[in-house]
Design a protein around this motif. Structure first.
Motif, short mmCIF file in Angstrom:
data_model
loop_
_atom_site.label_atom_id
_atom_site.label_comp_id
_atom_site.label_asym_id
_atom_site.label_seq_id
_atom_site.Cartn_x
_atom_site.Cartn_y
_atom_site.Cartn_z
N ARG A 48 0.82 -1.22 0.00
CA ARG A 48 0.00 0.00 0.00
C ARG A 48 0.85 1.27 0.00
N PRO A 49 1.87 1.39 0.86
CA PRO A 49 2.70 2.60 0.78
C PRO A 49 3.41 2.77 -0.56
N MET A 50 3.82 1.66 -1.17
CA MET A 50 4.49 1.76 -2.47
C MET A 50 3.52 2.23 -3.55
N ARG A 51 2.28 1.75 -3.53
CA ARG A 51 1.28 2.18 -4.51
C ARG A 51 0.97 3.66 -4.34
N ASN A 52 0.91 4.12 -3.10
CA ASN A 52 0.58 5.52 -2.84
C ASN A 52 1.74 6.46 -3.15
N SER A 53 2.97 5.92 -3.23
CA SER A 53 4.12 6.79 -3.45
C SER A 53 4.46 6.98 -4.92
N GLU A 54 3.79 6.27 -5.80
CA GLU A 54 4.10 6.39 -7.22
C GLU A 54 3.66 7.74 -7.76
N ASN A 55 4.51 8.33 -8.58
CA ASN A 55 4.18 9.57 -9.26
C ASN A 55 3.90 9.24 -10.72
N SER A 56 2.91 9.87 -11.24
CA SER A 56 2.57 9.61 -12.63
C SER A 56 2.82 10.86 -13.46
N THR A 57 3.32 10.66 -14.66
CA THR A 57 3.50 11.78 -15.57
C THR A 57 2.30 11.92 -16.49
N GLY A 58 1.36 11.02 -16.37
CA GLY A 58 0.17 11.05 -17.22
C GLY A 58 -0.84 12.09 -16.75
N TYR A 59 -1.50 12.69 -17.69
CA TYR A 59 -2.55 13.66 -17.39
C TYR A 59 -3.47 13.75 -18.59
N SER A 60 -4.63 14.30 -18.37
CA SER A 60 -5.60 14.51 -19.44
C SER A 60 -5.53 15.97 -19.87
N MET A 61 -5.72 16.21 -21.14
CA MET A 61 -5.71 17.59 -21.64
C MET A 61 -6.78 18.43 -20.93
N VAL A 102 3.30 24.47 -19.68
CA VAL A 102 2.37 24.23 -18.57
C VAL A 102 2.95 23.16 -17.67
N LYS A 103 2.82 23.35 -16.34
CA LYS A 103 3.20 22.29 -15.39
C LYS A 103 2.03 21.32 -15.34
N ALA A 104 2.28 20.10 -15.80
CA ALA A 104 1.24 19.08 -15.85
C ALA A 104 1.77 17.81 -15.20
N GLY A 105 1.07 17.32 -14.20
CA GLY A 105 1.54 16.14 -13.49
C GLY A 105 2.77 16.49 -12.70
N VAL A 106 3.85 15.73 -12.88
CA VAL A 106 5.08 16.00 -12.14
C VAL A 106 6.13 16.71 -12.99
N GLY A 107 5.76 17.11 -14.21
CA GLY A 107 6.71 17.77 -15.08
C GLY A 107 6.07 18.90 -15.86
N TYR A 108 6.81 19.43 -16.79
CA TYR A 108 6.34 20.51 -17.64
C TYR A 108 6.15 19.99 -19.05
#
Length: 171
Positions: free
Chosen positions: A93-106, A130-136
């Motif tokens: 559970r902690p590992m699943r919650n710590s994941e960062n995703s670079t995916g986003y919807s327009m 634009v800053k989207a998710g964890v990146g630009y």
């Protein structure tokens, strides 16, 4: 009785080894097999840990206790469930919650702040960062107010249509 516990112990240890080697691919494949909301509970690391504990605990209880067969099975299942829950709550559970995703919807970009990289003409297209998710990310932009927007200007995304961000100056 010993044969069942030995099989579970060896199968659980083998499954743990396979999970260690093929980790993410196996976890994703197994996760797709379960359609219930608690599918993280059935991750290979939790299952292999529970099966191994069931086998090992059963062997130890059978050899070193005077409990009847049903007592050994019951305590082994309870021990496996306890260790499985511990592995889930301490590791999975902690590992699943710590994941960062670079995916986003327009569509998530509506209301986000951006900076103009390539000037946006009143009736044409430019480019914004634009800053989207964890990146630009860079996106094609058009002026929402139909005015020229020079490079370096801070803007807000008013709407998103057909892959184009319609932006307005920050005042």
């Amino acid at each position: 009785m010993d044969a069942l516990f030995w099989c579970c112990l060896l199968f659980g240890a083998l499954m743990a080894l396979v999970t260690l080697i093929f980790g993410d691919g196996l976890g994703d494949a197994a996760g797709g097999l379960f359609s219930i909301d608690l599918h993280d509970v059935f991750q290979p690391v939790v299952l292999s840990g529970g099966i191994t504990v069931f086998g090992g605990m059963g062997l130890l209880l059978h050899r070193y206790s005077e409990l009847p067969g049903y007592g050994i099975y019951l305590l082994s299942v309870m021990g496996a469930a306890l260790i499985g829950m511990g592995m889930y709550f301490v590791y999975v559970r902690p590992m699943r919650n710590s994941e960062n995703s670079t995916g986003y919807s327009m569509n998530e970009l509506t209301g986000m702040l951006a900076e103009v990289l390539t000037p946006v003409p009143a009736t044409g297209f430019g480019e914004v960062l634009v800053k989207a998710g964890v990146g630009y990310s860079n996106h094609v932009a058009a002026s929402f107010d139909k005015v020229d927007v020079p490079a370096g200007t801070k803007v807000v995304v008013v709407e998103v249509k057909e892959g184009t961000l319609y932006v307005s100056r920050m005042d």
